[in-house]
Design a protein around this motif. Sequence first.
Motif, PDB file in Angstrom:
ATOM      1  N   THR A  20      -1.920   4.962   0.437  1.00 35.25           N
ATOM      2  CA  THR A  20      -1.236   4.026  -0.462  1.00 35.25           C
ATOM      3  C   THR A  20       0.202   3.806  -0.018  1.00 35.25           C
ATOM      4  OG1 THR A  20      -2.589   4.821  -2.293  1.00 35.25           O
ATOM      5  CG2 THR A  20      -0.606   3.591  -2.856  1.00 35.25           C
ATOM      6  N   ILE A  21       0.918   4.907   0.215  1.00 35.44           N
ATOM      7  CA  ILE A  21       2.333   4.791   0.561  1.00 35.44           C
ATOM      8  C   ILE A  21       2.497   4.108   1.913  1.00 35.44           C
ATOM      9  CG2 ILE A  21       4.382   6.145   1.130  1.00 35.44           C
ATOM     10  CD1 ILE A  21       3.396   8.170  -1.023  1.00 35.44           C
ATOM     11  N   ALA A  22       1.665   4.468   2.877  1.00 38.31           N
ATOM     12  CA  ALA A  22       1.762   3.833   4.184  1.00 38.31           C
ATOM     13  C   ALA A  22       1.485   2.330   4.076  1.00 38.31           C
ATOM     14  CB  ALA A  22       0.774   4.486   5.158  1.00 38.31           C
ATOM     15  N   GLY A  23       0.450   1.977   3.318  1.00 38.35           N
ATOM     16  CA  GLY A  23       0.129   0.558   3.138  1.00 38.35           C
ATOM     17  C   GLY A  23       1.273  -0.205   2.503  1.00 38.35           C
ATOM     18  N   LEU A  24       1.873   0.403   1.491  1.00 40.74           N
ATOM     19  CA  LEU A  24       2.971  -0.260   0.787  1.00 40.74           C
ATOM     20  C   LEU A  24       4.201  -0.431   1.663  1.00 40.74           C
ATOM     21  CD1 LEU A  24       3.285   0.939  -2.865  1.00 40.74           C
ATOM     22  CD2 LEU A  24       3.139  -1.365  -1.992  1.00 40.74           C
ATOM     23  N   ILE A  25       4.557   0.650   2.354  1.00 42.87           N
ATOM     24  CA  ILE A  25       5.725   0.565   3.230  1.00 42.87           C
ATOM     25  C   ILE A  25       5.480  -0.474   4.311  1.00 42.87           C
ATOM     26  CG2 ILE A  25       7.064   1.812   4.967  1.00 42.87           C
ATOM     27  CD1 ILE A  25       6.837   4.297   3.297  1.00 42.87           C
ATOM     28  N   GLY A  26       4.300  -0.433   4.906  1.00 45.76           N
ATOM     29  CA  GLY A  26       3.975  -1.402   5.954  1.00 45.76           C
ATOM     30  C   GLY A  26       4.077  -2.836   5.449  1.00 45.76           C
ATOM     31  N   LEU A  27       3.474  -3.088   4.290  1.00 42.01           N
ATOM     32  CA  LEU A  27       3.482  -4.444   3.744  1.00 42.01           C
ATOM     33  C   LEU A  27       4.899  -4.889   3.407  1.00 42.01           C
ATOM     34  CD1 LEU A  27       1.983  -6.925   2.672  1.00 42.01           C
ATOM     35  CD2 LEU A  27       1.757  -5.747   0.494  1.00 42.01           C
ATOM     36  N   THR A  28       5.667  -4.011   2.791  1.00 45.59           N
ATOM     37  CA  THR A  28       7.036  -4.364   2.404  1.00 45.59           C
ATOM     38  C   THR A  28       7.871  -4.681   3.631  1.00 45.59           C
ATOM     39  OG1 THR A  28       6.823  -2.860   0.529  1.00 45.59           O
ATOM     40  CG2 THR A  28       9.031  -3.613   1.069  1.00 45.59           C
ATOM     41  N   LEU A  29       7.816  -3.813   4.633  1.00 47.84           N
ATOM     42  CA  LEU A  29       8.629  -4.043   5.832  1.00 47.84           C
ATOM     43  C   LEU A  29       8.188  -5.299   6.566  1.00 47.84           C
ATOM     44  CD1 LEU A  29       9.105  -0.422   7.233  1.00 47.84           C
ATOM     45  CD2 LEU A  29      10.688  -1.823   5.900  1.00 47.84           C
ATOM     46  N   ALA A  30       6.869  -5.508   6.666  1.00 53.73           N
ATOM     47  CA  ALA A  30       6.375  -6.695   7.366  1.00 53.73           C
ATOM     48  C   ALA A  30       6.803  -7.966   6.642  1.00 53.73           C
ATOM     49  CB  ALA A  30       4.856  -6.641   7.497  1.00 53.73           C
ATOM     50  N   SER A  31       6.696  -7.965   5.321  1.00 54.98           N
ATOM     51  CA  SER A  31       7.089  -9.145   4.548  1.00 54.98           C
ATOM     52  C   SER A  31       8.586  -9.390   4.677  1.00 54.98           C
ATOM     53  CB  SER A  31       6.710  -8.967   3.075  1.00 54.98           C
ATOM     54  OG  SER A  31       5.334  -8.686   2.946  1.00 54.98           O
TER      55      SER A  31
ATOM     56  N   TRP B 209      16.538  -6.410  -6.411  1.00 54.99           N
ATOM     57  CA  TRP B 209      16.394  -5.675  -7.671  1.00 54.99           C
ATOM     58  C   TRP B 209      14.942  -5.259  -7.890  1.00 54.99           C
ATOM     59  CZ3 TRP B 209      19.997  -3.582 -10.659  1.00 54.99           C
ATOM     60  CH2 TRP B 209      21.324  -4.068 -10.545  1.00 54.99           C
ATOM     61  N   LEU B 210      14.028  -6.208  -7.682  1.00 57.17           N
ATOM     62  CA  LEU B 210      12.619  -5.891  -7.838  1.00 57.17           C
ATOM     63  C   LEU B 210      12.191  -4.825  -6.836  1.00 57.17           C
ATOM     64  CD1 LEU B 210      10.946  -9.402  -8.387  1.00 57.17           C
ATOM     65  CD2 LEU B 210      11.529  -7.684 -10.090  1.00 57.17           C
ATOM     66  N   ALA B 211      12.652  -4.982  -5.602  1.00 52.81           N
ATOM     67  CA  ALA B 211      12.229  -4.059  -4.552  1.00 52.81           C
ATOM     68  C   ALA B 211      12.718  -2.638  -4.839  1.00 52.81           C
ATOM     69  CB  ALA B 211      12.740  -4.539  -3.198  1.00 52.81           C
ATOM     70  N   TRP B 212      14.006  -2.483  -5.056  1.00 54.88           N
ATOM     71  CA  TRP B 212      14.547  -1.142  -5.260  1.00 54.88           C
ATOM     72  C   TRP B 212      14.101  -0.552  -6.598  1.00 54.88           C
ATOM     73  CZ3 TRP B 212      15.583   1.241  -1.132  1.00 54.88           C
ATOM     74  CH2 TRP B 212      16.138   0.570  -0.036  1.00 54.88           C
ATOM     75  N   GLY B 213      14.049  -1.395  -7.620  1.00 52.60           N
ATOM     76  CA  GLY B 213      13.524  -0.918  -8.900  1.00 52.60           C
ATOM     77  C   GLY B 213      12.098  -0.414  -8.748  1.00 52.60           C
TER      78      GLY B 213
ATOM     79  N   LEU C 235      10.786   3.502  -9.323  1.00 50.23           N
ATOM     80  CA  LEU C 235       9.782   3.859 -10.328  1.00 50.23           C
ATOM     81  C   LEU C 235       8.529   4.438  -9.686  1.00 50.23           C
ATOM     82  CD1 LEU C 235      10.056   0.978 -12.958  1.00 50.23           C
ATOM     83  CD2 LEU C 235      10.969   3.296 -13.056  1.00 50.23           C
ATOM     84  N   VAL C 236       8.111   3.878  -8.553  1.00 47.01           N
ATOM     85  CA  VAL C 236       6.930   4.422  -7.870  1.00 47.01           C
ATOM     86  C   VAL C 236       7.196   5.852  -7.432  1.00 47.01           C
ATOM     87  CG1 VAL C 236       5.540   4.259  -5.765  1.00 47.01           C
ATOM     88  CG2 VAL C 236       5.937   2.226  -7.141  1.00 47.01           C
ATOM     89  N   ALA C 237       8.393   6.105  -6.893  1.00 51.61           N
ATOM     90  CA  ALA C 237       8.723   7.464  -6.451  1.00 51.61           C
ATOM     91  C   ALA C 237       8.694   8.436  -7.627  1.00 51.61           C
ATOM     92  CB  ALA C 237      10.097   7.470  -5.783  1.00 51.61           C
ATOM     93  N   VAL C 238       9.288   8.026  -8.749  1.00 55.44           N
ATOM     94  CA  VAL C 238       9.295   8.889  -9.936  1.00 55.44           C
ATOM     95  C   VAL C 238       7.869   9.138 -10.416  1.00 55.44           C
ATOM     96  CG1 VAL C 238       9.883   8.927 -12.390  1.00 55.44           C
ATOM     97  CG2 VAL C 238      11.607   8.294 -10.724  1.00 55.44           C
TER      98      VAL C 238
ATOM     99  N   LEU D 259       7.371  -3.904  -7.242  1.00 59.27           N
ATOM    100  CA  LEU D 259       7.321  -3.958  -5.789  1.00 59.27           C
ATOM    101  C   LEU D 259       6.446  -5.123  -5.327  1.00 59.27           C
ATOM    102  CD1 LEU D 259       8.565  -2.405  -3.527  1.00 59.27           C
ATOM    103  CD2 LEU D 259       6.669  -0.792  -3.602  1.00 59.27           C
ATOM    104  N   PHE D 260       5.314  -5.312  -6.006  1.00 60.13           N
ATOM    105  CA  PHE D 260       4.435  -6.447  -5.714  1.00 60.13           C
ATOM    106  C   PHE D 260       5.201  -7.757  -5.872  1.00 60.13           C
ATOM    107  CE2 PHE D 260       0.006  -7.773  -5.230  1.00 60.13           C
ATOM    108  CZ  PHE D 260      -0.011  -9.059  -5.735  1.00 60.13           C
ATOM    109  N   GLY D 261       5.974  -7.842  -6.957  1.00 62.88           N
ATOM    110  CA  GLY D 261       6.782  -9.036  -7.193  1.00 62.88           C
ATOM    111  C   GLY D 261       7.769  -9.287  -6.068  1.00 62.88           C
ATOM    112  N   ALA D 262       8.449  -8.218  -5.634  1.00 65.45           N
ATOM    113  CA  ALA D 262       9.410  -8.364  -4.541  1.00 65.45           C
ATOM    114  C   ALA D 262       8.716  -8.852  -3.274  1.00 65.45           C
ATOM    115  CB  ALA D 262      10.105  -7.029  -4.279  1.00 65.45           C
ATOM    116  N   ILE D 263       7.558  -8.273  -2.983  1.00 62.48           N
ATOM    117  CA  ILE D 263       6.819  -8.661  -1.777  1.00 62.48           C
ATOM    118  C   ILE D 263       6.398 -10.129  -1.867  1.00 62.48           C
ATOM    119  CG2 ILE D 263       4.628  -8.291  -0.560  1.00 62.48           C
ATOM    120  CD1 ILE D 263       5.000  -5.267  -1.304  1.00 62.48           C
ATOM    121  N   VAL D 264       5.928 -10.560  -3.022  1.00 60.10           N
ATOM    122  CA  VAL D 264       5.512 -11.959  -3.181  1.00 60.10           C
ATOM    123  C   VAL D 264       6.710 -12.895  -3.013  1.00 60.10           C
ATOM    124  CG1 VAL D 264       4.624 -13.661  -4.822  1.00 60.10           C
ATOM    125  CG2 VAL D 264       3.479 -11.462  -4.575  1.00 60.10           C
TER     126      VAL D 264
END
Lengths: 43, 238, 153
Positions: free
Chosen positions: A14-25, B20-24, B28-31, B210-215
């Motif tokens: 999950t974490i790898a997928g998320l980091i990958g997607l975020t960085l790529a985007s 804001w969306l990304a870091w927020g 929250l995901v980390a917590v 995070l999904f919102g930030a990515i979109v």
Amino acid sequence: MNHWPFIIAAYAITIAGLIGLTLASFAAMRRAEAAADAIRKKP
Amino acid sequence: MHIFANPNRFLGIARPLTPWLAWGGVLLVAVALASGLFLTPPERLQGESVRIMYVHVPAAWLGMGGWTGIAIASLMQLVWRHPLAAVAARAVAFPGALFTAICLVTGSIWGRPTWGTWWVWDGRLTSMLVLLFLYIAYIALADASSDKGGSSRVAAIFGLVGAINIPIIKYSVDWWNTLHQTASISLTKNTIDGSILWPLPIALIGFSLLFGAIVLMRMRALLAEARIEARLKRMADA
Amino acid sequence: MKAKHQRLVLALVAVAAIIGAAFLAMSALKDTAALFRTPTEVAAGTVPTGKPLRLAGMVVPGSIQRDPDGVTIRFVLTDEGATAPVTFRGITPDLFKEGSGAVAEGKLGTDGVFVADNILAKHDERYMPPQMESAMKSEKDKPVTGGAGEARP
């Protein structure tokens, strides 16, 4: 059965997928917006 | 409704909102995940494996939510001809597909020590796999449309028709005998003890932000590429 | 805006039709798409013998017995309507327990006993920490099929 290898695998994927997607985007966005700004300055 | 029709107005909001969306979301995901790994008790039957819930459930919700977003955007494109709708739908597609895949993989990993199998063709698992295939088909259709800003009506119709699968997934565990459990959480009930439940809403909000930030990032990239295409076209015509 | 209005009505009708079609399809597939049969169906005689299928229910407390050969186990599955005996040679999953849900894969014998070649465990939607469960058990004297959700394992 020890469950921890399963938990770690699930979290890692999950974490790898998320980091990958975020960085790529993020990279794609930066590249595209920089190119758009550059081309706007061309006469 | 058309306040964002002018991309500059959209960008004026999207640009400051994205970090804001990304870091927020990251926070929250980390917590949530740290809490789920170290602060919650195991479950009476499932033992420690219940901790997989904190990644599997948000992934499922976002995978389904993503397609719902695509369906709504497709509706706005087809009915209101909203110019940003097609861009939004295309931006949601890959993230939605990835979360669906994460849901399937984490679910399989969870199934092995609990059910005793990596996979079973029951109504819930099968319909979620169908969702993944629908996403892949949608991405192919949307990419095939030649202009980036652009509105492929075929893709929009596909996005709308594919929404049929969302209520199927939701009600699969009620309609059919499935290995997958019925819903623990609904509008009317919650059958997860508080000591196990509490990191889940934090995870849901965090993953959603995070999904919102990515979109937003993907929409900004698509809009920038559309501007480049338009500019090149004007330069060629000049 | 007449054209937009028309498009909206058309789209809503299309969406309603699609969702209607979905539920219709699900209703038609209800039995074929079911992953397993139930003890009530076995008692009603609607489960074919000799065909590979799955049978699921809750494991009746006190029903798990190990045969003298040390490998074969016997137990009884129940839903609220009926019970069905099962035999199995092999390793059961960790979550296979009395009072909990199980799915047996195998064939129904002509003698009414289900011969399983694989057992899966099925947990319900209630999640609680271990201390809570033992507290529950000592406080209440629960009947075999009591409690919300136990009839649906």
